[in-house]
Design a protein around this motif. Structure first.
Motif, PDB file in Angstrom:
ATOM      1  N   ALA A   9       0.847  -1.203   0.000  1.00 38.13           N
ATOM      2  CA  ALA A   9       0.000   0.000   0.000  1.00 38.13           C
ATOM      3  C   ALA A   9       0.875   1.243   0.000  1.00 38.13           C
ATOM      4  CB  ALA A   9      -0.927  -0.006   1.211  1.00 38.13           C
ATOM      5  N   GLU A  13       1.305   4.151  -2.774  1.00 37.75           N
ATOM      6  CA  GLU A  13       1.171   5.572  -2.447  1.00 37.75           C
ATOM      7  C   GLU A  13       2.278   6.370  -3.115  1.00 37.75           C
ATOM      8  OE1 GLU A  13       0.741   8.790   1.126  1.00 37.75           O
ATOM      9  OE2 GLU A  13       1.345   6.770   1.669  1.00 37.75           O
ATOM     10  N   MET A  39      -4.003   4.862  -6.695  1.00 40.69           N
ATOM     11  CA  MET A  39      -4.723   5.385  -5.526  1.00 40.69           C
ATOM     12  C   MET A  39      -5.683   4.336  -4.969  1.00 40.69           C
ATOM     13  SD  MET A  39      -5.766   9.235  -6.636  1.00 40.69           S
ATOM     14  CE  MET A  39      -4.605  10.578  -6.613  1.00 40.69           C
ATOM     15  N   LEU A  40      -6.466   3.748  -5.857  1.00 39.12           N
ATOM     16  CA  LEU A  40      -7.431   2.734  -5.427  1.00 39.12           C
ATOM     17  C   LEU A  40      -6.730   1.522  -4.815  1.00 39.12           C
ATOM     18  CD1 LEU A  40      -9.978   2.838  -8.391  1.00 39.12           C
ATOM     19  CD2 LEU A  40     -10.379   3.570  -6.033  1.00 39.12           C
ATOM     20  N   SER A  42      -3.767   1.442  -3.412  1.00 37.23           N
ATOM     21  CA  SER A  42      -3.148   1.827  -2.149  1.00 37.23           C
ATOM     22  C   SER A  42      -4.165   1.852  -1.018  1.00 37.23           C
ATOM     23  CB  SER A  42      -2.481   3.200  -2.303  1.00 37.23           C
ATOM     24  OG  SER A  42      -1.853   3.581  -1.106  1.00 37.23           O
ATOM     25  N   ILE A  43      -5.293   2.470  -1.268  1.00 32.43           N
ATOM     26  CA  ILE A  43      -6.343   2.547  -0.248  1.00 32.43           C
ATOM     27  C   ILE A  43      -6.908   1.159   0.041  1.00 32.43           C
ATOM     28  CG2 ILE A  43      -8.675   3.424   0.220  1.00 32.43           C
ATOM     29  CD1 ILE A  43      -6.576   5.552   0.536  1.00 32.43           C
ATOM     30  N   LEU A  46      -4.400  -0.723   2.143  1.00 33.34           N
ATOM     31  CA  LEU A  46      -4.413  -0.155   3.492  1.00 33.34           C
ATOM     32  C   LEU A  46      -5.620  -0.677   4.264  1.00 33.34           C
ATOM     33  CD1 LEU A  46      -3.367   1.767   5.690  1.00 33.34           C
ATOM     34  CD2 LEU A  46      -4.671   3.597   4.561  1.00 33.34           C
ATOM     35  N   GLY A  47      -6.757  -0.727   3.603  1.00 31.29           N
ATOM     36  CA  GLY A  47      -7.960  -1.262   4.246  1.00 31.29           C
ATOM     37  C   GLY A  47      -7.790  -2.706   4.695  1.00 31.29           C
ATOM     38  N   TYR A  59      -1.559   3.762   9.663  1.00 32.67           N
ATOM     39  CA  TYR A  59      -1.617   5.013   8.907  1.00 32.67           C
ATOM     40  C   TYR A  59      -0.269   5.719   8.921  1.00 32.67           C
ATOM     41  CZ  TYR A  59      -3.175   9.421   7.022  1.00 32.67           C
ATOM     42  OH  TYR A  59      -3.307  10.539   6.246  1.00 32.67           O
ATOM     43  N   TRP A  62       2.089   3.799   6.631  1.00 34.71           N
ATOM     44  CA  TRP A  62       1.668   3.994   5.235  1.00 34.71           C
ATOM     45  C   TRP A  62       2.122   5.349   4.711  1.00 34.71           C
ATOM     46  CZ3 TRP A  62      -2.916   6.929   3.538  1.00 34.71           C
ATOM     47  CH2 TRP A  62      -3.267   6.708   2.200  1.00 34.71           C
ATOM     48  N   THR A  63       1.838   6.398   5.467  1.00 31.62           N
ATOM     49  CA  THR A  63       2.243   7.728   5.013  1.00 31.62           C
ATOM     50  C   THR A  63       3.759   7.883   5.067  1.00 31.62           C
ATOM     51  OG1 THR A  63       1.908   8.672   7.211  1.00 31.62           O
ATOM     52  CG2 THR A  63       0.073   8.836   5.655  1.00 31.62           C
TER      53      THR A  63
END
Length: 106
Positions: A9, A13, A39-40, A42-43, A46-47, A59, A62-63
């Protein structure tokens, strides 16, 4: 497995952050489509990671991966400055990511 999802993820990003540079404000079709897919993805990953990892930890990691990867891309590929202070700050982000991973209960 959650940490693997989180790692990929983070890489996605980086891909979408870099992709934004090439979309020309979402006016170029191929770069825009690839950026939106990243984007999709990565999200979505992450989910999946959040199923078993604490929100704050996941989070932040990830960031952090996104920040370090994007900054590295900028320095290596785009010729952005790579001064000692900047590299030190990036190193601190990496240390934070590693620390969160090591201190995570999972």
């Amino acid at each position: 497995m959650s940490w693997i999802f989180l790692f990929f993820a983070g890489l996605l990003e980086v891909a979408w952050a870099v992709g934004l540079k090439y979309t020309a404000g979402f006016t170029r079709l191929v770069p825009s489509g690839l950026t939106l897919l990243a984007m999709l993805g990565s999200i979505g990953l992450l989910g999946l990671a959040l199923r078993h990892l604490p929100l704050g930890t996941a989070y932040a990691v990830w960031t952090g991966i996104g920040t370090v990867g994007t900054a590295a891309f900028g320095m290596i590929v785009l010729g952005e400055p790579a001064g000692a202070a900047r590299l030190l700050c990036i190193g601190l982000i990496v240390a934070g990511i590693v620390g969160l991973k090591l201190l995570s209960p999972h």
